[in-house]
Design a protein around this motif. Structure first.
Motif, mmCIF file in Angstrom:
data_model
loop_
_atom_site.group_PDB
_atom_site.id
_atom_site.type_symbol
_atom_site.label_atom_id
_atom_site.label_comp_id
_atom_site.label_asym_id
_atom_site.label_seq_id
_atom_site.Cartn_x
_atom_site.Cartn_y
_atom_site.Cartn_z
ATOM 1 N N UNK A 76 0.825 -1.201 0.000
ATOM 2 C CA UNK A 76 0.000 0.000 0.000
ATOM 3 C C UNK A 76 0.865 1.258 0.000
ATOM 4 N N UNK A 77 1.931 1.246 0.778
ATOM 5 C CA UNK A 77 2.824 2.399 0.868
ATOM 6 C C UNK A 77 3.511 2.676 -0.469
ATOM 7 N N UNK A 78 3.912 1.618 -1.172
ATOM 8 C CA UNK A 78 4.550 1.807 -2.469
ATOM 9 C C UNK A 78 3.586 2.409 -3.482
ATOM 10 N N UNK A 79 2.290 2.074 -3.346
ATOM 11 C CA UNK A 79 1.277 2.670 -4.225
ATOM 12 C C UNK A 79 1.092 4.153 -3.905
ATOM 13 N N UNK A 80 1.233 4.523 -2.639
ATOM 14 C CA UNK A 80 1.125 5.932 -2.256
ATOM 15 C C UNK A 80 2.288 6.750 -2.793
ATOM 16 N N UNK A 81 3.498 6.252 -2.586
ATOM 17 C CA UNK A 81 4.688 7.038 -2.908
ATOM 18 C C UNK A 81 5.049 6.949 -4.395
ATOM 19 N N UNK A 82 5.169 5.732 -4.907
ATOM 20 C CA UNK A 82 5.526 5.572 -6.311
ATOM 21 C C UNK A 82 4.375 5.820 -7.256
ATOM 22 N N UNK A 83 3.155 5.466 -6.829
ATOM 23 C CA UNK A 83 1.994 5.637 -7.694
ATOM 24 C C UNK A 83 1.693 7.083 -8.014
ATOM 25 N N UNK A 84 2.069 7.990 -7.122
ATOM 26 C CA UNK A 84 1.799 9.410 -7.346
ATOM 27 C C UNK A 84 2.482 9.923 -8.605
ATOM 28 N N UNK A 85 3.628 9.342 -8.960
ATOM 29 C CA UNK A 85 4.379 9.846 -10.113
ATOM 30 C C UNK A 85 4.308 8.922 -11.330
ATOM 31 N N UNK A 86 3.390 7.935 -11.315
ATOM 32 C CA UNK A 86 3.393 6.949 -12.400
ATOM 33 C C UNK A 86 2.971 7.551 -13.741
ATOM 34 N N UNK A 87 2.174 8.623 -13.739
ATOM 35 C CA UNK A 87 1.831 9.302 -14.993
ATOM 36 C C UNK A 87 2.985 10.194 -15.428
ATOM 37 N N UNK A 88 3.528 10.941 -14.480
ATOM 38 C CA UNK A 88 4.619 11.871 -14.770
ATOM 39 C C UNK A 88 5.830 11.150 -15.353
ATOM 40 N N UNK A 89 6.150 9.989 -14.802
ATOM 41 C CA UNK A 89 7.327 9.256 -15.272
ATOM 42 C C UNK A 89 7.142 8.678 -16.666
ATOM 43 N N UNK A 90 5.897 8.554 -17.101
ATOM 44 C CA UNK A 90 5.618 8.035 -18.442
ATOM 45 C C UNK A 90 5.136 9.163 -19.363
ATOM 46 N N UNK A 91 5.593 10.384 -19.118
ATOM 47 C CA UNK A 91 5.082 11.532 -19.866
ATOM 48 C C UNK A 91 5.366 11.445 -21.362
ATOM 49 N N UNK A 92 6.501 10.870 -21.759
ATOM 50 C CA UNK A 92 6.788 10.730 -23.191
ATOM 51 C C UNK A 92 5.758 9.835 -23.867
ATOM 52 N N UNK A 93 5.382 8.786 -23.177
ATOM 53 C CA UNK A 93 4.373 7.869 -23.705
ATOM 54 C C UNK A 93 3.018 8.556 -23.812
ATOM 55 N N UNK A 94 2.675 9.340 -22.797
ATOM 56 C CA UNK A 94 1.383 10.029 -22.769
ATOM 57 C C UNK A 94 1.279 11.054 -23.884
ATOM 58 N N UNK A 95 2.375 11.745 -24.164
ATOM 59 C CA UNK A 95 2.350 12.816 -25.160
ATOM 60 C C UNK A 95 2.436 12.314 -26.597
#
Length: 258
Positions: A76-95
């Motif tokens: 659960x903690x890893x989802x809180x901390x790492x999950x917060x940036x999961x969109x940001x870290x894949x920004x090239x893919x999103x764009x």
């Protein structure tokens, strides 16, 4: 329903992202995939030393009591901390390409969930080596509890990952929130140790009934109380629905914000 069907159509993309994350998590390290098991074991040693030898919680077989609550909390903690940036870290893919943006938080949470399932192998080994064993009937409820936690984690991750696209500081704020949240959850202590006047506040924490249910099955070897399961399920579903709704509103401007 249209979004759900679309996400299902991209299920192969989800599986590939999960596989990539699991393979690349410890790439380049000497011990590699062994860190999946060593990380919770090392934390177990530290917390057991502090709370059984120094602060003396006084709970029988405290290392087992702690371990069966710590592993679900780490997921659960890893989802809180790492999950917060999961969109940001894949920004090239999103764009660059189109795909339902829900794929990214779903893939991230599932990769963390698979990691937790692998760590549960260690839990069962510890239970049998220690002579604690398991209750086969109570063990039937374990997939239900895991599913409830998965739904809760996914709902929160969708909210945080969407908000972090607009407010980057949330990634750092929730690393602190995660630490405080752990101490407000009965991971390292029993809920019976909470003063009666504050007990109702602890049950507002959505992770409280989930940790209690895990502990009922694996430590006390008993069927979890129906009230505990219903409480965890209800909160999990509410947060998941809220997370899906909030994410669907925010995702429209991800490409522009990134």
């Amino acid at each position: 329903m249209g979004t759900i069907r679309e996400v299902f159509a991209y299920r192969q993309m989800i599986f590939r992202l999960v596989k990539r994350d699991l393979r690349g998590r410890y790439k380049g390290s000497v011990l590699g995939f062994l860190w999946t098991f060593l990380n919770p074991l090392l934390q177990l040693v530290v917390y057991s030393l502090v709370f059984s030898a120094i602060m003396r919680v006084g709970i029988e077989n405290y290392y087992i009591f702690l371990f069966v609550g710590l592993v679900p909390w780490l997921f659960f903690s890893s989802c809180l901390t790492g999950g917060a940036s999961c969109i940001w870290q894949q920004q090239d893919l999103v764009k660059k390409i189109y795909f339902p943006r829900e794929v990214l938080p779903i893939a991230f949470v599932l990769s963390q969930f698979v990691n937790m399932l692998l760590t549960f192998i260690v839990i069962f080994i510890v239970l049998f080596i220690s002579g604690q064993g398991v209750n086969p009937v109570a063990l039937l409820f374990l997939p239900v509890i895991m599913s409830v936690e998965l739904v809760l984690a996914l709902g929160i991750t969708m909210i945080l990952s969407g908000l972090t696209v607009y407010f980057r500081d949330l990634e750092y704020i929730f690393s602190i929130v995660s630490m405080a949240w752990m101490y407000l959850t009965p991971v390292m202590y029993s809920v019976d140790m909470v003063p009666p006047e504050y007990e109702h506040l602890f049950y507002l924490n959505p992770m409280t009934p989930i940790i209690i249910a895990y502990r009922d099955v694996l430590y006390y070897q008993q069927i979890p109380q129906l009230r505990t399961l219903l409480s965890g399920f209800s909160v999990g579903v509410i947060i998941f629905v809220a997370g899906w709704f909030v994410f669907s509103r925010m995702k429209r401007n991800f490409a522009e914000e990134l």
